[in-house]
Motif scaffolding. Structure first.
Motif, mmCIF file in Angstrom:
data_model
loop_
_atom_site.group_PDB
_atom_site.id
_atom_site.type_symbol
_atom_site.label_atom_id
_atom_site.label_comp_id
_atom_site.label_asym_id
_atom_site.label_seq_id
_atom_site.Cartn_x
_atom_site.Cartn_y
_atom_site.Cartn_z
ATOM 1 N N GLN A 137 -69.807 -19.663 -14.846
ATOM 2 C CA GLN A 137 -69.870 -21.073 -14.478
ATOM 3 C C GLN A 137 -68.624 -21.744 -15.024
ATOM 4 O OE1 GLN A 137 -73.577 -22.586 -16.076
ATOM 5 N NE2 GLN A 137 -74.510 -22.432 -14.053
ATOM 6 N N VAL A 138 -68.005 -22.552 -14.205
ATOM 7 C CA VAL A 138 -66.790 -23.231 -14.632
ATOM 8 C C VAL A 138 -66.871 -24.703 -14.234
ATOM 9 C CG1 VAL A 138 -65.473 -22.641 -12.552
ATOM 10 C CG2 VAL A 138 -64.275 -23.056 -14.685
ATOM 11 N N PHE A 139 -66.415 -25.550 -15.123
ATOM 12 C CA PHE A 139 -66.393 -26.987 -14.878
ATOM 13 C C PHE A 139 -64.931 -27.416 -14.867
ATOM 14 C CE2 PHE A 139 -67.441 -31.291 -17.144
ATOM 15 C CZ PHE A 139 -66.970 -31.999 -16.062
ATOM 16 N N LEU A 140 -64.432 -27.678 -13.678
ATOM 17 C CA LEU A 140 -63.055 -28.143 -13.514
ATOM 18 C C LEU A 140 -63.081 -29.578 -13.014
ATOM 19 C CD1 LEU A 140 -61.466 -25.058 -11.706
ATOM 20 C CD2 LEU A 140 -61.394 -25.611 -14.134
ATOM 21 N N ALA A 141 -62.068 -30.331 -13.373
ATOM 22 C CA ALA A 141 -61.952 -31.718 -12.908
ATOM 23 C C ALA A 141 -60.566 -31.905 -12.299
ATOM 24 C CB ALA A 141 -62.153 -32.694 -14.062
ATOM 25 N N LEU A 142 -60.521 -32.628 -11.203
ATOM 26 C CA LEU A 142 -59.265 -32.983 -10.564
ATOM 27 C C LEU A 142 -58.961 -34.423 -10.949
ATOM 28 C CD1 LEU A 142 -56.955 -32.495 -8.545
ATOM 29 C CD2 LEU A 142 -58.492 -33.294 -6.755
ATOM 30 N N VAL A 143 -57.803 -34.636 -11.572
ATOM 31 C CA VAL A 143 -57.408 -35.972 -12.017
ATOM 32 C C VAL A 143 -56.140 -36.355 -11.275
ATOM 33 C CG1 VAL A 143 -56.701 -37.379 -13.991
ATOM 34 C CG2 VAL A 143 -58.420 -35.602 -14.295
ATOM 35 N N GLU A 144 -56.235 -37.420 -10.483
ATOM 36 C CA GLU A 144 -55.077 -37.895 -9.723
ATOM 37 C C GLU A 144 -54.882 -39.382 -9.961
ATOM 38 O OE1 GLU A 144 -54.488 -35.585 -5.689
ATOM 39 O OE2 GLU A 144 -56.425 -36.610 -5.727
ATOM 40 N N GLY A 145 -53.663 -39.827 -9.783
ATOM 41 C CA GLY A 145 -53.366 -41.251 -9.803
ATOM 42 C C GLY A 145 -53.243 -41.876 -11.176
ATOM 43 N N VAL A 146 -53.320 -41.083 -12.228
ATOM 44 C CA VAL A 146 -53.196 -41.626 -13.579
ATOM 45 C C VAL A 146 -51.714 -41.630 -13.946
ATOM 46 C CG1 VAL A 146 -53.830 -41.374 -16.003
ATOM 47 C CG2 VAL A 146 -55.465 -40.748 -14.221
ATOM 48 N N GLU A 147 -51.187 -42.800 -14.226
ATOM 49 C CA GLU A 147 -49.776 -42.939 -14.561
ATOM 50 C C GLU A 147 -49.538 -43.256 -16.030
ATOM 51 O OE1 GLU A 147 -47.249 -42.332 -12.462
ATOM 52 O OE2 GLU A 147 -48.714 -41.793 -10.934
ATOM 53 N N ASP A 148 -50.497 -43.882 -16.656
ATOM 54 C CA ASP A 148 -50.353 -44.310 -18.048
ATOM 55 C C ASP A 148 -50.766 -43.188 -18.992
ATOM 56 O OD1 ASP A 148 -50.056 -46.628 -20.021
ATOM 57 O OD2 ASP A 148 -52.064 -45.872 -20.482
ATOM 58 N N PRO A 149 -49.910 -42.807 -19.944
ATOM 59 C CA PRO A 149 -50.261 -41.699 -20.848
ATOM 60 C C PRO A 149 -51.480 -41.985 -21.717
ATOM 61 C CG PRO A 149 -48.174 -42.697 -21.496
ATOM 62 C CD PRO A 149 -48.572 -43.325 -20.203
ATOM 63 N N PHE A 150 -51.710 -43.248 -22.068
ATOM 64 C CA PHE A 150 -52.914 -43.578 -22.840
ATOM 65 C C PHE A 150 -54.157 -43.291 -22.000
ATOM 66 C CE2 PHE A 150 -49.777 -46.200 -25.068
ATOM 67 C CZ PHE A 150 -50.080 -45.904 -26.386
ATOM 68 N N ASN A 151 -54.152 -43.757 -20.750
ATOM 69 C CA ASN A 151 -55.296 -43.521 -19.868
ATOM 70 C C ASN A 151 -55.505 -42.031 -19.616
ATOM 71 O OD1 ASN A 151 -55.807 -46.244 -19.685
ATOM 72 N ND2 ASN A 151 -54.713 -46.496 -17.771
ATOM 73 N N PHE A 152 -54.414 -41.300 -19.441
ATOM 74 C CA PHE A 152 -54.517 -39.857 -19.240
ATOM 75 C C PHE A 152 -55.167 -39.204 -20.463
ATOM 76 C CE2 PHE A 152 -52.415 -35.548 -19.011
ATOM 77 C CZ PHE A 152 -53.155 -35.093 -17.933
ATOM 78 N N GLY A 153 -54.761 -39.613 -21.644
ATOM 79 C CA GLY A 153 -55.366 -39.091 -22.867
ATOM 80 C C GLY A 153 -56.841 -39.422 -22.966
ATOM 81 N N TYR A 154 -57.219 -40.654 -22.593
ATOM 82 C CA TYR A 154 -58.632 -41.054 -22.641
ATOM 83 C C TYR A 154 -59.455 -40.216 -21.670
ATOM 84 C CZ TYR A 154 -56.650 -45.249 -24.878
ATOM 85 O OH TYR A 154 -55.958 -46.124 -25.687
ATOM 86 N N VAL A 155 -58.905 -39.960 -20.483
ATOM 87 C CA VAL A 155 -59.600 -39.143 -19.487
ATOM 88 C C VAL A 155 -59.804 -37.727 -20.029
ATOM 89 C CG1 VAL A 155 -59.347 -38.044 -17.222
ATOM 90 C CG2 VAL A 155 -58.860 -40.477 -17.474
ATOM 91 N N LEU A 156 -58.759 -37.153 -20.622
ATOM 92 C CA LEU A 156 -58.873 -35.799 -21.164
ATOM 93 C C LEU A 156 -59.903 -35.723 -22.287
ATOM 94 C CD1 LEU A 156 -55.135 -34.678 -21.249
ATOM 95 C CD2 LEU A 156 -56.881 -34.109 -19.552
ATOM 96 N N ARG A 157 -59.939 -36.737 -23.138
ATOM 97 C CA ARG A 157 -60.908 -36.754 -24.234
ATOM 98 C C ARG A 157 -62.330 -36.800 -23.689
ATOM 99 N NH1 ARG A 157 -60.242 -41.466 -28.398
ATOM 100 N NH2 ARG A 157 -60.948 -42.669 -26.628
#
Length: 145
Positions: free
Chosen positions: A91-111
């Motif tokens: 079983q694998v849980f993958l996420a597709l993340v698009e449209g994130v330009e701000d590094p803070f927001n990208f970090g929050y999404v990853l967390r």
């Protein structure tokens, strides 16, 4: 060889434990004595990472921010996993993340994804190297795992 700087206990510890990038050197405040720093330095010695003890003012001059807490690390580029490595699990849980330009927001999404048990993140081609410290700090180290 492109080098990035990560700052603070959480980020430096995540880079060491995540083993997704080479840590070239750690600079630490010579007066910094706490359990978390001791653990980081122990792991750094195990990984044969060069440790340099300095005055806090010297670290302040090298750091990009003021919230480093007396520890910074010079690291290489991040190594990414192949998709094949991830999809071989039952079983694998993958996420597709698009449209994130701000590094803070990208970090929050990853967390958030890391906390939810995500195995991997698919992102469009983009160089986040220049924002590695921001992403690592915003994700509370999750970007390294």
């Amino acid at each position: 060889m492109e080098t990035c700087i990560v700052e603070g206990n959480i980020s430096v510890k995540a880079v060491l434990l995540g083993k997704k990038r080479k840590v070239h050197k750690i600079l630490v405040d010579a007066k910094k004595k706490d359990k978390d720093t001791a653990f980081i330095l122990h792991k750094a010695k195990e990984a044969q990472v060069d440790i340099t003890y300095m005055k806090r003012e010297e670290i302040d001059a090298l750091a990009t921010g003021k919230t480093h807490g007396g520890i910074i690390a010079y690291c290489g580029q991040r190594k990414y996993q192949n998709l094949e490595e991830l999809v071989n699990k039952k079983q694998v849980f993958l996420a597709l993340v698009e449209g994130v330009e701000d590094p803070f927001n990208f970090g929050y999404v990853l967390r958030t994804l890391y906390a939810a048990g995500c195995d991997g993140v698919l992102v469009p081609l983009r160089n986040w190297t220049t924002a590695a410290d921001v992403v690592t700090r915003a994700s509370a180290g999750a970007s390294e795992y």
